[in-house]
Write a protein that holds these residues in place. Structure first.
Motif, mmCIF file in Angstrom:
data_model
loop_
_atom_site.group_PDB
_atom_site.id
_atom_site.type_symbol
_atom_site.label_atom_id
_atom_site.label_comp_id
_atom_site.label_asym_id
_atom_site.label_seq_id
_atom_site.Cartn_x
_atom_site.Cartn_y
_atom_site.Cartn_z
ATOM 1 N N ASP A 143 18.828 36.591 19.156
ATOM 2 C CA ASP A 143 19.227 35.312 18.569
ATOM 3 C C ASP A 143 19.712 34.320 19.618
ATOM 4 O O ASP A 143 19.561 33.106 19.449
ATOM 5 C CB ASP A 143 20.333 35.526 17.519
ATOM 6 C CG ASP A 143 19.810 36.201 16.259
ATOM 7 O OD1 ASP A 143 18.580 36.176 16.055
ATOM 8 O OD2 ASP A 143 20.622 36.757 15.503
ATOM 9 N N TRP A 144 20.277 34.820 20.690
ATOM 10 C CA TRP A 144 20.927 33.946 21.669
ATOM 11 C C TRP A 144 20.230 33.903 23.022
ATOM 12 O O TRP A 144 20.724 33.260 23.947
ATOM 13 C CB TRP A 144 22.385 34.398 21.867
ATOM 14 C CG TRP A 144 23.220 34.200 20.647
ATOM 15 C CD1 TRP A 144 23.419 35.077 19.635
ATOM 16 C CD2 TRP A 144 23.960 33.028 20.300
ATOM 17 N NE1 TRP A 144 24.237 34.547 18.668
ATOM 18 C CE2 TRP A 144 24.592 33.283 19.054
ATOM 19 C CE3 TRP A 144 24.161 31.792 20.912
ATOM 20 C CZ2 TRP A 144 25.397 32.337 18.421
ATOM 21 C CZ3 TRP A 144 24.967 30.863 20.276
ATOM 22 C CH2 TRP A 144 25.577 31.133 19.041
ATOM 23 N N LYS A 145 19.090 34.557 23.140
ATOM 24 C CA LYS A 145 18.457 34.645 24.459
ATOM 25 C C LYS A 145 17.945 33.298 24.976
ATOM 26 O O LYS A 145 17.735 33.145 26.181
ATOM 27 C CB LYS A 145 17.310 35.644 24.422
ATOM 28 C CG LYS A 145 16.132 35.212 23.556
ATOM 29 C CD LYS A 145 15.045 36.270 23.545
ATOM 30 C CE LYS A 145 13.851 35.829 22.680
ATOM 31 N NZ LYS A 145 12.816 36.888 22.651
ATOM 32 N N HIS A 146 17.741 32.292 24.062
ATOM 33 C CA HIS A 146 17.232 30.998 24.506
ATOM 34 C C HIS A 146 18.284 30.194 25.251
ATOM 35 O O HIS A 146 17.964 29.205 25.908
ATOM 36 C CB HIS A 146 16.734 30.190 23.304
ATOM 37 C CG HIS A 146 17.827 29.815 22.339
ATOM 38 N ND1 HIS A 146 18.381 30.746 21.465
ATOM 39 C CD2 HIS A 146 18.472 28.643 22.115
ATOM 40 C CE1 HIS A 146 19.316 30.147 20.737
ATOM 41 N NE2 HIS A 146 19.398 28.878 21.115
#
Length: 382
Positions: free
Chosen positions: A314-317
């Motif tokens: 969910d937060w890798k971007h």
């Protein structure tokens, strides 16, 4: 780690030969049924506790030599002495005291001449909200669980290095991988143990020293109906009364207490079967970093890892790049490059103008000299 069931003609702590037993995966190269096995010398800290007693019995039943170490606060010198035999040495120890641990290691070497496998089953926990636990309770959990493990490692590592071999089987917990409400400081101490052992494993790999974190889940005692067993059904945990803020029946802080009261002595995982797997672990050639015991441990930790993985996705971007106008940023680098180009062009233009100026001065000098210097014909005719 998953395990597989096989039919074995041998016995497991006195069980009948017709029963099924668990074996570690073949990738670990565990001892094979009916094959000869090297006799090992074990030191089992916490050998009088729920899990430790089963492991002591399993190792002795397989013909190994064992030093079983009891806690000074729950076992008397007379009681531990009754365990002495040709194959077993009883000792008392407080793992919070490094000197006490060192004495156990030394007496084992004096008795059996070597040590092959060291197990730490000792532990202590307080069931209660994080806010409700005082400094004494916090320190006691860390000194027992973390510092106790560190004392065991530091007392025995020099010997293992000299021997160029040895094995640690350190009992952690599902609480070493999960944040369990009502067990916050205990979880923290087990997280610390896991980090310690995982880091140490890299440091000692060249000395042929191996280590495994054993993570059992909801293990019942081996003798639940014993009238003389001094340990309560919840083992080495102290249940602390909740303060008013955490005392209502549905409070998450009471989760661990509700689990203990609901399970009683009906925990789904057998200590006897766990002990057999740990005994195999001591004899296998390729031990894992972690050994999960029981379906509760496997499923709960798998769910935890799945949750972590989903959160990472969910937060890798969000890669937090350097601001463009910061030194080293994209705009900063571009502007710096443009500034260098402009400076180079200016220097080149200045050099060109300087050369043109020099050439012009030379032409002017030539013209002046041509005007004041007569040629040969004119000079001859004058």
């Amino acid at each position: 780690m998953d395990t597989r069931s096989v039919h074995d003609g041998g016995s497991v702590a006195g069980s009948e030969s017709s029963k099924m037993k668990l074996e570690l995966p073949a990738s670990c190269d565990p001892p094979q049924p009916g094959a000869p096995v090297k006799q090992l010398v074990w030191v089992i800290f916490g050998g009088t506790g729920h899990m430790g007693r089963s492991l002591v019995k399993s190792a002795l039943s397989h013909g190994d030599l064992v030093t079983t170490v009891g806690r000074v606060i729950e076992t008397s010198s007379e009681a531990i002495a009754t365990l002495d035999s040709d194959t077993c040495l009883g000792q008392l120890c407080d793992v919070r005291d490094g000197a006490s641990v060192a004495r156990v290691i030394q007496r084992t070497l004096e008795r059996f001449g070597r040590i092959d496998c060291i197990v730490n089953c000792s532990g202590y926990g307080v069931i209660g909200a994080c806010e409700d636990q005082d400094e004494h309770e916090l320190r006691n959990q860390f000194e027992t669980n973390f510092m106790g493990t560190l004392h065991i490692v530091q007392a025995s590592l020099p010997y293992f290095r000299q021997q160029n071999g040895g094995r640690y089987l350190i009992f952690s917990s599902t609480s070493g991988a999960l944040g369990v409400p009502g067990l916050g400081p205990y979880c923290a101490s087990k997280y610390a143990v896991e980090g310690l052992i995982e880091a140490m494993l890299y440091e000692v790999d060249s000395f042929n020293i191996k280590a495994t974190l054993v993570e059992p889940g909801l293990v019942r005692r081996d003798e639940p109906d014993s009238k003389t067993n001094p340990l309560p059904t919840w083992g080495h945990f102290l249940i602390k009364p909740a303060s008013e803020a955490y005392s209502h029946a549905t409070s998450p802080a009471l989760h661990a207490k509700r689990m203990v009261q609901w399970l009683g002595d009906r925990q789904p995982t057998s200590a006897v079967k766990c002990a057999e797997l740990v005994w195999q672990l001591g004899h296998c050639s390729y031990p894992p970093l972690r050994l999960l015991l029981g379906s509760y441990a496997i499923e709960s930790i798998r769910d935890r890892l799945r949750s972590v993985t989903e959160e990472l996705e969910d937060w890798k971007h969000l890669n937090y790049p350097v601001p463009p106008d910061a030194p080293g940023g994209e705009r900063g680098e571009r502007e710096e490059g443009e500034e260098k180009d402009e400076r180079g062009e200016r220097e080149e233009r200045d050099e060109m103008e300087e050369r043109e100026s020099d050439e012009e001065k030379e032409r002017e000098n030539d013209d002046v000299m041509e005007g004041i210097t007569p040629d040969a014909k004119e000079a001859g005719g004058s």
